[in-house]
Design an enzyme around this catalytic site. Sequence first.
Site, short mmCIF file in Angstrom:
data_model
loop_
_atom_site.label_atom_id
_atom_site.label_comp_id
_atom_site.label_asym_id
_atom_site.label_seq_id
_atom_site.Cartn_x
_atom_site.Cartn_y
_atom_site.Cartn_z
N THR A 193 0.87 -1.18 0.00
CA THR A 193 0.00 0.00 0.00
C THR A 193 0.90 1.22 0.00
OG1 THR A 193 -0.05 0.17 2.40
CG2 THR A 193 -1.73 -1.20 1.39
N GLU A 338 -5.59 -3.79 -1.05
CA GLU A 338 -5.97 -5.02 -0.34
C GLU A 338 -7.06 -5.80 -1.05
OE1 GLU A 338 -5.46 -2.06 0.90
OE2 GLU A 338 -4.64 -2.11 2.92
N LYS A 449 -13.81 15.96 13.27
CA LYS A 449 -14.71 15.77 14.41
C LYS A 449 -14.82 17.07 15.18
CE LYS A 449 -13.24 11.06 14.37
NZ LYS A 449 -11.93 11.04 13.72
N TRP A 454 -19.53 15.09 13.21
CA TRP A 454 -18.41 15.05 12.29
C TRP A 454 -18.80 15.63 10.93
CZ3 TRP A 454 -20.17 12.26 8.38
CH2 TRP A 454 -20.95 11.13 8.65
P1 ADP Z 1 -3.39 3.88 0.09
O1 ADP Z 1 -4.22 3.27 1.20
O2 ADP Z 1 -1.97 3.79 0.38
O3 ADP Z 1 -3.87 5.24 -0.34
P2 ADP Z 1 -4.90 2.46 -1.89
O4 ADP Z 1 -4.81 2.89 -3.27
O5 ADP Z 1 -5.04 1.04 -1.62
O6 ADP Z 1 -3.61 2.98 -1.18
O7 ADP Z 1 -6.06 3.30 -1.23
C1 ADP Z 1 -7.31 2.79 -0.93
C2 ADP Z 1 -8.15 3.89 -0.35
O8 ADP Z 1 -8.37 4.92 -1.31
C3 ADP Z 1 -9.54 3.45 0.05
O9 ADP Z 1 -9.56 2.83 1.30
C4 ADP Z 1 -10.28 4.79 0.05
O10 ADP Z 1 -10.08 5.50 1.24
C5 ADP Z 1 -9.62 5.54 -1.07
N1 ADP Z 1 -10.46 5.44 -2.28
C6 ADP Z 1 -10.32 4.59 -3.30
N2 ADP Z 1 -11.25 4.82 -4.25
C7 ADP Z 1 -12.02 5.83 -3.78
C8 ADP Z 1 -13.17 6.53 -4.27
N3 ADP Z 1 -13.70 6.25 -5.45
N4 ADP Z 1 -13.70 7.48 -3.50
C9 ADP Z 1 -13.17 7.82 -2.30
N5 ADP Z 1 -12.09 7.21 -1.80
C10 ADP Z 1 -11.52 6.23 -2.51
#
Ligand code: ADP
Length: 556
Positions: A193, A338, A449, A454
């Site tokens: 990640t 994940e 918050k 929130w």
């Molecule tokens: P990192 O956690 O390091 O940023 P990831 O690419 O796996 O790497 O990120 C996943 C996160 O990105 C999700 O848990 C969410 O918070 C955010 N995310 C992904 N797609 C969307 C979306 N369409 N809208 C809002 N948040 C998103």
Amino acid sequence: MLGLMQDHPLLISTLLQHAATNHAKTGILSLDRDASGASLGTVTHTNYAELAKRAAKLANALDRLGIQRGDRIGTLAWNDQRHFELYYAISGIGAICHTLNPRLFPEQLTYIIRHAEDRWIFVDPTILLALEKIFDGIKDVPAGIVIMADRVPETKLAGQIQLLAYDDLIAAEADTYDWPIFDENTASSLCYTSGTTGNSKGVLYSHRSTILHTWAIASAEAIAMHRGTTLLPIVPMFHANAWGTIYAATMTGTTLAMPGPRLDGQSLYELITSSNTNYIGGVPTIWMGLLEYLRKSGNKLPAGMRGIAGGSALPPALSEAFWKEQGLRIDHGWGMTELSPVGAYNMPAKPLTQMSDDEIIAGTAKQGRPPYGVALKIIDDDGNELPRDGKAVGELVVRGSWVTSGYYKDDEANKTAFTHDGWFRTGDVSTIDEDGFIELVDRVKDLIKTGGEWISSIDLENLALTIPGIREAAAIPARHKKWDERPLIIAVRDEGAEIDADGVRDYLAKTLSKWMLPDAVIFVHELPHTATGKIMKRTLRDEYADYLEKHNLDQS
Ligand code: ADP
């Protein structure tokens, strides 16, 4: 009684074999570039039959290097043909393709390479500098480094480690390979990640999870890929497997238009028009860059294009601009490293010709619903499932065939990653409606918050982006003596725009209750972005935590 059906393991090598046999004429299109990565204005096409031969040559070469099943092989590369070949050859022989993100901080990259114990590293010449910088910290890890080019350039690594050129490595190898058959649950690739909210954690995919995910994203419930698709994956292959598109392409005979290192609006537009791209995938920041270029140049995208934005929330203002100015409805998707990564995809509920503009734009606000293969639900603090009514808000948890069952060698992270009954905790806060559509409110860590209530940072940002003259905006909390936290907006203005802090507040006040209005609006030239194009809220939160106190703003 068992069914009487054949049992062939779901292996990644079978995807490329399928494409070579049934889609021998489609493949990869790339803009030809000079050594600096600049376009030469011509396009090269390599079809799947040739790509399968090159992957076979590479697999033979990997064997010759002594790479064993289960070995991690690092790649530091852009979306291009050699990286494609590595994806298939490494996993195909039973080793693990470990995609490394070149935009990470040096310490993160060092940590990840050491943690994964990469046996060899393949690096694009334009990224070699990043590897040189961290070399002292990793030099005992890989046995050697392969430069993804026709020769080894001048480098200070010379003499310190075995260095090979990719083209030399595969040149003399046979172009056939007897791809081994093994358990489909064998690990195929590894991706960490990007650490937007903490340390990088390794997600180890299997052949089976990859193929099942590929079927889902290629289906008409999601991208709807087929032989007539030309897909431009702007989302990098080092970030969650380019959302699975590299595998779905060979499954369906889709042509991949590979962008290489240049992702600015003009380079993308040049590739789109010269390759007849009809589907693009990228994070909202990339779509913003493309829009800016299209507006400035007055150019139009070809008719009939589709695309997806994911990785962070798709602002309705961006969706509206593409629909009204370019006739392109951006599909919205949600996912995580994940989850391989796709967990939800927002297809229009009916044909666009039967919807009004407003319906089309509003329809893209939600992130979509899960394809068959993953299940989503929202839970309260005690783990109870909340109603699917589009109103109840809770933590989104997920389980399914392409969801991680535990981070790679990370017992500490695994302690809190799952609910007691095995659902993966996403750390996202969301609603789910009666049609299964999720709408993310925020990340748990990004919620603001204030006085027991929130505020969604995504809502504030989306609204701020509808203000003429605001190009980018981040809503973050600042410490407040009475209310714990109060929202701030950090924004970037369009060139020449004159909107000021009062203008922003007055505009927001038309829609928001008073307690939701930001206590301060701060303009900056640029917002910090993570390696995957997301706004670095963590950095901003640290920087502006004491803003109200430092600026003597009213805290009563
Ligand atoms: P990192 O956690 O390091 O940023 P990831 O690419 O796996 O790497 O990120 C996943 C996160 O990105 C999700 O848990 C969410 O918070 C955010 N995310 C992904 N797609 C969307 C979306 N369409 N809208 C809002 N948040 C998103």
